[in-house]
Design a protein around this motif. Sequence first.
Motif, PDB file in Angstrom:
ATOM      1  N   PHE A  24       0.782  -1.204   0.042  1.00 19.95           N
ATOM      2  CA  PHE A  24       0.094  -0.062   0.005  1.00 19.95           C
ATOM      3  C   PHE A  24       0.858   1.367  -0.010  1.00 19.95           C
ATOM      4  CE2 PHE A  24      -2.417  -3.571   2.159  1.00 19.95           C
ATOM      5  CZ  PHE A  24      -3.373  -3.591   1.365  1.00 19.95           C
ATOM      6  N   VAL A  25       1.680   1.414  -0.903  1.00 22.07           N
ATOM      7  CA  VAL A  25       2.593   2.505  -0.979  1.00 22.07           C
ATOM      8  C   VAL A  25       2.035   3.766  -1.864  1.00 22.07           C
ATOM      9  CG1 VAL A  25       4.804   3.277  -1.924  1.00 22.07           C
ATOM     10  CG2 VAL A  25       4.543   0.933  -0.902  1.00 22.07           C
ATOM     11  N   PHE A  26       1.903   4.648  -1.105  1.00 27.71           N
ATOM     12  CA  PHE A  26       1.181   5.764  -1.870  1.00 27.71           C
ATOM     13  C   PHE A  26       2.283   6.769  -2.391  1.00 27.71           C
ATOM     14  CE2 PHE A  26      -2.149   4.421   0.989  1.00 27.71           C
ATOM     15  CZ  PHE A  26      -3.438   4.987   0.241  1.00 27.71           C
ATOM     16  N   PRO A  29      -0.745   9.178  12.817  1.00 29.00           N
ATOM     17  CA  PRO A  29       0.355   9.591  13.794  1.00 29.00           C
ATOM     18  C   PRO A  29       1.097   8.227  14.058  1.00 29.00           C
ATOM     19  CG  PRO A  29      -1.900   9.603  14.918  1.00 29.00           C
ATOM     20  CD  PRO A  29      -2.078   9.409  13.574  1.00 29.00           C
ATOM     21  N   GLU A  30       2.067   7.978  13.371  1.00 24.60           N
ATOM     22  CA  GLU A  30       2.951   6.672  13.440  1.00 24.60           C
ATOM     23  C   GLU A  30       3.279   6.017  14.758  1.00 24.60           C
ATOM     24  OE1 GLU A  30       6.185   4.128  10.925  1.00 24.60           O
ATOM     25  OE2 GLU A  30       6.017   6.356  10.655  1.00 24.60           O
ATOM     26  N   LYS A  31       3.605   7.222  15.641  1.00 23.73           N
ATOM     27  CA  LYS A  31       4.170   6.797  16.971  1.00 23.73           C
ATOM     28  C   LYS A  31       2.879   6.208  17.858  1.00 23.73           C
ATOM     29  CE  LYS A  31       7.954   9.907  17.231  1.00 23.73           C
ATOM     30  NZ  LYS A  31       8.693  11.132  17.906  1.00 23.73           N
ATOM     31  N   LEU A  32       1.588   6.597  17.572  1.00 23.07           N
ATOM     32  CA  LEU A  32       0.555   6.088  18.292  1.00 23.07           C
ATOM     33  C   LEU A  32      -0.198   4.820  17.783  1.00 23.07           C
ATOM     34  CD1 LEU A  32      -1.240   9.465  19.044  1.00 23.07           C
ATOM     35  CD2 LEU A  32       0.414   8.327  20.247  1.00 23.07           C
ATOM     36  N   TRP A  33       0.507   4.264  16.454  1.00 22.99           N
ATOM     37  CA  TRP A  33       0.058   2.912  15.818  1.00 22.99           C
ATOM     38  C   TRP A  33       0.020   1.746  17.024  1.00 22.99           C
ATOM     39  CZ3 TRP A  33       2.336  -1.024  12.576  1.00 22.99           C
ATOM     40  CH2 TRP A  33       1.464  -1.748  11.842  1.00 22.99           C
ATOM     41  N   GLY A  34      -1.116   1.277  17.003  1.00 22.12           N
ATOM     42  CA  GLY A  34      -1.143   0.280  17.908  1.00 22.12           C
ATOM     43  C   GLY A  34      -1.380   0.572  19.420  1.00 22.12           C
ATOM     44  N   ALA A  86      -5.929   2.708  16.249  1.00 22.46           N
ATOM     45  CA  ALA A  86      -6.084   1.332  15.986  1.00 22.46           C
ATOM     46  C   ALA A  86      -5.191   0.844  14.804  1.00 22.46           C
ATOM     47  CB  ALA A  86      -7.494   1.182  15.658  1.00 22.46           C
ATOM     48  N   LYS A  87      -4.902  -0.166  14.741  1.00 26.42           N
ATOM     49  CA  LYS A  87      -4.279  -1.016  13.658  1.00 26.42           C
ATOM     50  C   LYS A  87      -5.392  -1.350  12.730  1.00 26.42           C
ATOM     51  CE  LYS A  87      -0.149  -2.444  15.652  1.00 26.42           C
ATOM     52  NZ  LYS A  87       0.910  -3.567  15.863  1.00 26.42           N
ATOM     53  N   GLY A  88      -5.165  -1.506  11.424  1.00 24.85           N
ATOM     54  CA  GLY A  88      -6.013  -1.965  10.532  1.00 24.85           C
ATOM     55  C   GLY A  88      -5.983  -3.475  10.120  1.00 24.85           C
ATOM     56  N   PHE A  98       1.234  -0.257   8.368  1.00 23.29           N
ATOM     57  CA  PHE A  98       0.945   1.367   8.568  1.00 23.29           C
ATOM     58  C   PHE A  98       1.331   1.760   7.231  1.00 23.29           C
ATOM     59  CE2 PHE A  98       2.607   5.583   9.188  1.00 23.29           C
ATOM     60  CZ  PHE A  98       1.801   5.976  10.191  1.00 23.29           C
ATOM     61  N   PHE A  99       0.448   3.083   6.837  1.00 21.86           N
ATOM     62  CA  PHE A  99       0.706   3.713   5.531  1.00 21.86           C
ATOM     63  C   PHE A  99       0.513   5.158   5.978  1.00 21.86           C
ATOM     64  CE2 PHE A  99      -3.770   3.485   6.091  1.00 21.86           C
ATOM     65  CZ  PHE A  99      -4.075   4.728   5.475  1.00 21.86           C
TER      66      PHE A  99
END
Length: 324
Positions: free
Chosen positions: A157-159, A226-231, A235-237, A252-253
């Motif tokens: 999923f590279v944008f 906000p990558e630092k807050l992922w998980g 929420a994770k996808g 993450f993307f």
Amino acid sequence: MRKFLFLIVLLFSGVQLPAQSNSSRNYTDLINLLDVWIDGSKDFDRLPGISVALVKDQEIIYSKGFGFADIDKKIPMKAETIFSICSISKLFTAVAIMQLVEQGKLHLDDSVSAVLPSFNLQQQYPGGGPITIRSVLTHSSGIPRDSDYPYWSSPDFVFPTEQQVNEKLKTQKTVYPASRYFQYSNLGITILGEIVAHISKMPYDEYVLKNILEPLRLTTTLPYLPEKLWGSAMAKGYSSLHRDGSRDRMPFFQAKGIAPAAGYSSTVGDLCRFASWQFRLLQKDGFEILKSSTLRTMHNVQFMDPDWKTSWGLGFRVNNSNGK
């Protein structure tokens, strides 16, 4: 396209709720029903988690999380959990465009090519008229649905960046004559984000933070993830269901150049506050980041597809529900 953990905001505007005070404690039966129904829906559909809020005018009368924001770490879902809000991002870009229209820096019927030098999409239908800001806001511009990159495809999923989006424009073509048919377009709203940056002479992120998110006190809404807050706080996808009932955890993307169309993060509480701003502005009239008359125009039908079933305002989808 990926399926993310479900984020739900239930909005009541012009709906007859029980004749009681605004306090949430008077909605006990409704809340009890929501608790059972949402929890059951989560299990029935095998969803990792759901975040829900119910807003009535200026008050959030119910908010709750169900399930997990991260299954592996058993991090519980909360009403405060941050999500990727994908296409809800488009509404903030539409508001930004309309602010510039109010300031006289843009006009709805300006052609995109006249205000954005980097726009060089090939026109297959020159007799169809110009691609205007209005037609992009109503998804009737004929611009393709997406930039020519496989960013909705697994596994990565590279944008694309803004520069990459613009490089591909010259190899893409319109799919319909402008203002002729409905064609939902992430690429179109992406281009509007570029217009916001070009006309305001500010980076897109900086513009929306300063002129929309901060004035409305949407403190958990950002034009990126906000990558630092992922998980943890975010929420994770997870993927769609496999035959055995399992789901894959998705990477993450960042939406990068597509952020104006699909790159924001937020919470159900902030989305309720975004709804309350609209209720408040329409009820009281006046000005609050936009004129009330501008918001009403955005909510009015601006384009009707020839099928007489698909209609859009300026950034907002407008539906007919029981004649209203």
